[in-house]
Design an enzyme around this catalytic site. Structure first.
Site, mmCIF file in Angstrom:
data_model
loop_
_atom_site.group_PDB
_atom_site.id
_atom_site.type_symbol
_atom_site.label_atom_id
_atom_site.label_comp_id
_atom_site.label_asym_id
_atom_site.label_seq_id
_atom_site.Cartn_x
_atom_site.Cartn_y
_atom_site.Cartn_z
ATOM 1 N N HIS A 43 0.900 -1.117 0.026
ATOM 2 C CA HIS A 43 -0.008 -0.022 0.052
ATOM 3 C C HIS A 43 0.661 1.335 0.113
ATOM 4 O O HIS A 43 1.233 1.760 1.129
ATOM 5 C CB HIS A 43 -0.983 -0.154 1.165
ATOM 6 C CG HIS A 43 -1.894 0.964 1.211
ATOM 7 N ND1 HIS A 43 -3.197 1.019 1.956
ATOM 8 C CD2 HIS A 43 -2.089 2.334 0.525
ATOM 9 C CE1 HIS A 43 -3.672 2.055 1.804
ATOM 10 N NE2 HIS A 43 -3.107 3.033 0.798
ATOM 11 N N GLN B 43 -10.045 10.717 0.413
ATOM 12 C CA GLN B 43 -10.497 10.309 -0.792
ATOM 13 C C GLN B 43 -11.599 11.159 -1.196
ATOM 14 O O GLN B 43 -12.409 11.533 -0.473
ATOM 15 C CB GLN B 43 -10.878 9.090 -0.650
ATOM 16 C CG GLN B 43 -10.097 7.890 -0.366
ATOM 17 C CD GLN B 43 -9.270 7.253 -0.967
ATOM 18 O OE1 GLN B 43 -9.658 7.294 -2.368
ATOM 19 N NE2 GLN B 43 -8.192 6.579 -0.679
ATOM 20 N N HIS C 161 -11.824 2.159 4.532
ATOM 21 C CA HIS C 161 -12.684 3.136 4.444
ATOM 22 C C HIS C 161 -14.109 2.976 4.388
ATOM 23 O O HIS C 161 -14.956 2.940 3.466
ATOM 24 C CB HIS C 161 -12.476 3.968 3.011
ATOM 25 C CG HIS C 161 -10.899 4.656 2.792
ATOM 26 N ND1 HIS C 161 -10.487 5.973 3.606
ATOM 27 C CD2 HIS C 161 -10.056 4.108 2.300
ATOM 28 C CE1 HIS C 161 -9.302 6.065 3.519
ATOM 29 N NE2 HIS C 161 -8.909 5.098 2.754
ATOM 30 N N ASN D 278 -7.407 3.226 10.963
ATOM 31 C CA ASN D 278 -7.762 4.526 10.110
ATOM 32 C C ASN D 278 -8.934 4.246 8.938
ATOM 33 O O ASN D 278 -8.714 3.222 8.457
ATOM 34 C CB ASN D 278 -6.454 4.931 9.564
ATOM 35 C CG ASN D 278 -5.432 5.490 10.636
ATOM 36 O OD1 ASN D 278 -5.526 6.587 11.068
ATOM 37 N ND2 ASN D 278 -4.590 4.703 11.074
ATOM 38 N N ARG E 208 -19.037 -2.432 23.518
ATOM 39 C CA ARG E 208 -20.379 -2.936 23.065
ATOM 40 C C ARG E 208 -20.695 -3.065 21.374
ATOM 41 O O ARG E 208 -21.802 -3.690 20.945
ATOM 42 C CB ARG E 208 -21.618 -2.337 23.894
ATOM 43 C CG ARG E 208 -21.522 -2.507 25.238
ATOM 44 C CD ARG E 208 -22.786 -2.058 25.873
ATOM 45 N NE ARG E 208 -22.727 -2.425 27.454
ATOM 46 C CZ ARG E 208 -22.314 -1.291 28.271
ATOM 47 N NH1 ARG E 208 -21.818 -0.223 27.816
ATOM 48 N NH2 ARG E 208 -22.242 -1.849 29.641
ATOM 49 N N ASP F 135 3.921 4.383 11.401
ATOM 50 C CA ASP F 135 4.760 5.528 11.557
ATOM 51 C C ASP F 135 4.863 6.376 13.014
ATOM 52 O O ASP F 135 5.527 7.340 13.316
ATOM 53 C CB ASP F 135 4.421 6.533 10.512
ATOM 54 C CG ASP F 135 2.879 6.938 10.787
ATOM 55 O OD1 ASP F 135 2.329 6.500 11.344
ATOM 56 O OD2 ASP F 135 2.650 7.716 9.780
ATOM 57 N N GLY F 136 3.871 5.664 14.024
ATOM 58 C CA GLY F 136 3.729 6.363 15.121
ATOM 59 C C GLY F 136 2.614 7.509 14.970
ATOM 60 O O GLY F 136 2.396 8.096 16.029
ATOM 61 N N ASP G 28 1.759 3.485 3.028
ATOM 62 C CA ASP G 28 0.537 4.416 2.490
ATOM 63 C C ASP G 28 1.214 5.801 2.179
ATOM 64 O O ASP G 28 0.708 6.623 2.397
ATOM 65 C CB ASP G 28 -0.489 4.505 3.776
ATOM 66 C CG ASP G 28 -1.767 5.269 3.069
ATOM 67 O OD1 ASP G 28 -1.935 5.351 1.966
ATOM 68 O OD2 ASP G 28 -2.639 5.631 3.925
ATOM 69 N N LEU H 273 -5.464 13.660 8.788
ATOM 70 C CA LEU H 273 -4.201 13.171 8.273
ATOM 71 C C LEU H 273 -4.633 12.665 6.907
ATOM 72 O O LEU H 273 -5.825 12.245 6.677
ATOM 73 C CB LEU H 273 -4.134 11.608 9.231
ATOM 74 C CG LEU H 273 -3.129 11.700 10.348
ATOM 75 C CD1 LEU H 273 -3.212 10.604 11.150
ATOM 76 C CD2 LEU H 273 -1.655 12.003 9.762
#
Length: 379
Positions: free
Chosen positions: A54, A136, A190, A214, A222, A243-244, A269, A305
Site C-alpha cells: 500500500h 479520498q 474506508h 484509520n 459493545r 509511523d507512530g 501508505d 491525516l
C-alpha cells in the site's frame, strides 16, 4: 555471488550463514565461513526484501499521475529503504484518470524498469464509504460493479491484485465473491461496516483490512466495529501504518500482539511527498496536502491525516525499538505476511533455496547498507 553474515534471518531466527545467488534466485545456503564469499557483512543483519502493498508514490510521483518516468524513478529509488517489491496504489478519482493510471503501471511493467519489482496494483477506491473516506475525494466515490471493474482490469492487463473497498455496500457480496474468484485480494477499508458485517465479508471472501484503525469503524466494547474484527478474525490480514502518527505506539503493540506473527502487514501508505522537504505541498486526489515536521501528510483544508512519508526500514525500527513488538512479528509484517496475502510466498518474503534473491542488509540503526533485487545490488 555469495554473501554472508553472522546474522541471517532464517527459520524465524538469526543464524550465521552464507547465501549463494545465481540468475536472480537463491541457489544455496551454507554455514558461515564455509565457502569463499564475495561480501562478508559481519554482524550486519541480513533479512528478506521488504514488500509494501500500500504505497501511492514518492519523489513527487503519484500512481494516479500516469507518468512512466515518474514510476520508473520511484522503482529505482525505493530500494534505498529496503523495498524490493510493491503494489502501485491508486486513490479514488474519475474513471478516466484511474484507467490511465492502471494502464501506465501495466505499460511500465511490460516495457521494463530498474530497482524494486512492481508486483501489481492496489486499487484503493473508488468503492468506498462517504463517512470514512478520509482524504479520498467524495465526488468520485461510487458503488462497485463487476462491469466497471472489468474495464479497469482490462486496462491494467490483469495486474490489479488487491482492492480496498467498503464491502458493506456490496449487495449479497456479489462483487466481493467475483473478485475473490478472479484472484484479487479484497481488503475492507474506508468502510462503515459493523463487526457483524465484517464477519460476513470474511465468510464471502474478503481476506484483508486496509490501514487498521484509520478509515474504519472504531472499537467499542459493545459495538466492536472493524477494529474489533481486525483483532478477532485471526486469519484475516490487517495492514497497519507503522509511523507512530496514524496510530500510537500502544495501539501498534495492541494490534500486533492480538494479531500474532502471521497476519499483520506493515504498509507505508506513502504519498508522492516521500523524499521531499518538510513543508512541501502537493495535490493528492484533488486535495492539497502539506508535509508536517514529523513526516506525516495532512489536508491543508482540515488538518486531517492524509497519508504518510514512512520508509519501511524506519517502520521496522519503530515497531521493534519503540512499540516493543517482537522482532519476528515485525519482520514478518513487511516480508512473508504480505507475500502470503498476495499468494506469492513461493518466491517472495523469506530467505531460502529457490526463492527470489530479494535481500536487505541492515545496519545496527536500521539504515540500509545494501539491497539486492533478484540478486542484483542496488546501492
Amino acid at each position: 555471488m555469495i554473501i554472508q553474515s553472522k546474522k541471517v534471518w532464517l527459520a524465524d531466527q538469526f543464524f550465521a550463514a552464507a547465501i549463494e545467488m545465481q540468475d536472480g534466485t537463491i541457489t544455496s545456503v551454507f554455514p558461515y565461513g564455509s565457502k569463499p564469499v564475495d561480501v562478508d557483512y559481519g554482524d550486519k543483519r541480513i533479512v528478506p526484501g521488504f514488500l509494501d502493498i500500500h504505497c501511492h508514490g514518492a519523489f513527487e510521483f503519484d500512481t494516479n499521475d500516469a507518468n512512466e518516468e515518474g514510476l520508473r524513478n520511484w522503482t529505482k529509488n525505493i530500494v534505498k529503504e529496503g523495498v524490493t517489491g510493491f503494489l502501485a496504489t491508486t486513490i479514488t478519482q474519475s474513471e478516466e484518470v484511474l484507467t490511465a493510471a492502471v494502464a501506465n503501471v501495466a505499460k511500465v511493467m511490460e516495457d521494463g524498469y530498474e530497482g524494486a519489482e512492481i508486483l501489481g496494483i492496489h486499487f484503493e477506491g473508488p468503492y468506498l464509504d462517504m463517512k470514512y473516506k478520509g482524504a479520498q475525494p467524495e465526488q468520485f466515490i461510487v458503488k462497485g460493479t463487476i462491469e466497471q471493474f472489468e474495464r479497469y482490469q482490462a486496462a491494467a492487463k490483469g495486474n490489479i491484485k488487491y482492492i480496498t473497498m467498503a464491502t458493506e455496500t456490496d449487495e449479497d457480496f456479489a462483487f466481493t465473491k467475483y473478485l475473490t474468484e478472479n484472484g484479487v485480494v479484497v481488503s475492507i477499508g474506508h468502510s462503515a461496516a459493523t463487526y457483524e458485517e465484517a464477519v460476513m465479508a470474511y465468510a464471502n471472501g474478503a481476506r484483508s483490512m486496509t490501514h487498521v484503525y484509520n478509515g474504519m469503524t472504531p472499537f467499542n466494547h459493545r459495538a466492536n466495529g472493524l477494529v474489533g474484527a481486525a483483532y478477532r478474525l485471526r486469519t484475516m490480514y490487517g495492514e497497519i501504518i507503522c509511523d507512530g502518527n496514524h496510530s500510537t505506539l500502544a495501539a501498534l503493540n495492541n494490534f500486533f500482539i492480538s494479531k500474532g506473527p502471521d497476519f499483520s502487514i506493515m504498509v507505508s501508505d506513502a504519498l508522492m511527498a516521500k523524499g521531499t522537504p518538510i513543508g512541501s505541498k502537493f495535490i493528492f486526489g484533488g486535495n492539497e496536502i502539506e508535509i508536517y515536521p514529523d513526516g506525516s501528510a495532512h489536508l491543508t483544508s482540515t488538518g486531517g491525516l492524509a497519508g504518510s512519508t514512512l520508509k519501511l526500514n524506519e517502520g521496522l525500527r519503530i515497531l521493534v525499538e519503540e512499540a516493543m513488538v517482537p522482532f519476528n512479528y515485525a519482520i514478518n509484517s513487511c516480508t512473508i505476511n504480505p507475500a502470503r496475502c498476495l499468494g506469492i510466498d513461493d518466491k517472495k518474503g523469506s530467505i531460502g533455496v529457490g526463492k527470489d534473491a530479494d535481500i536487505v542488509v541492515l545496519n545496527a540503526d536500521y539504515s540500509v547498507a545494501q539491497t539486492y533485487v533478484k540478486g542484483a545490488a542496488q546501492l
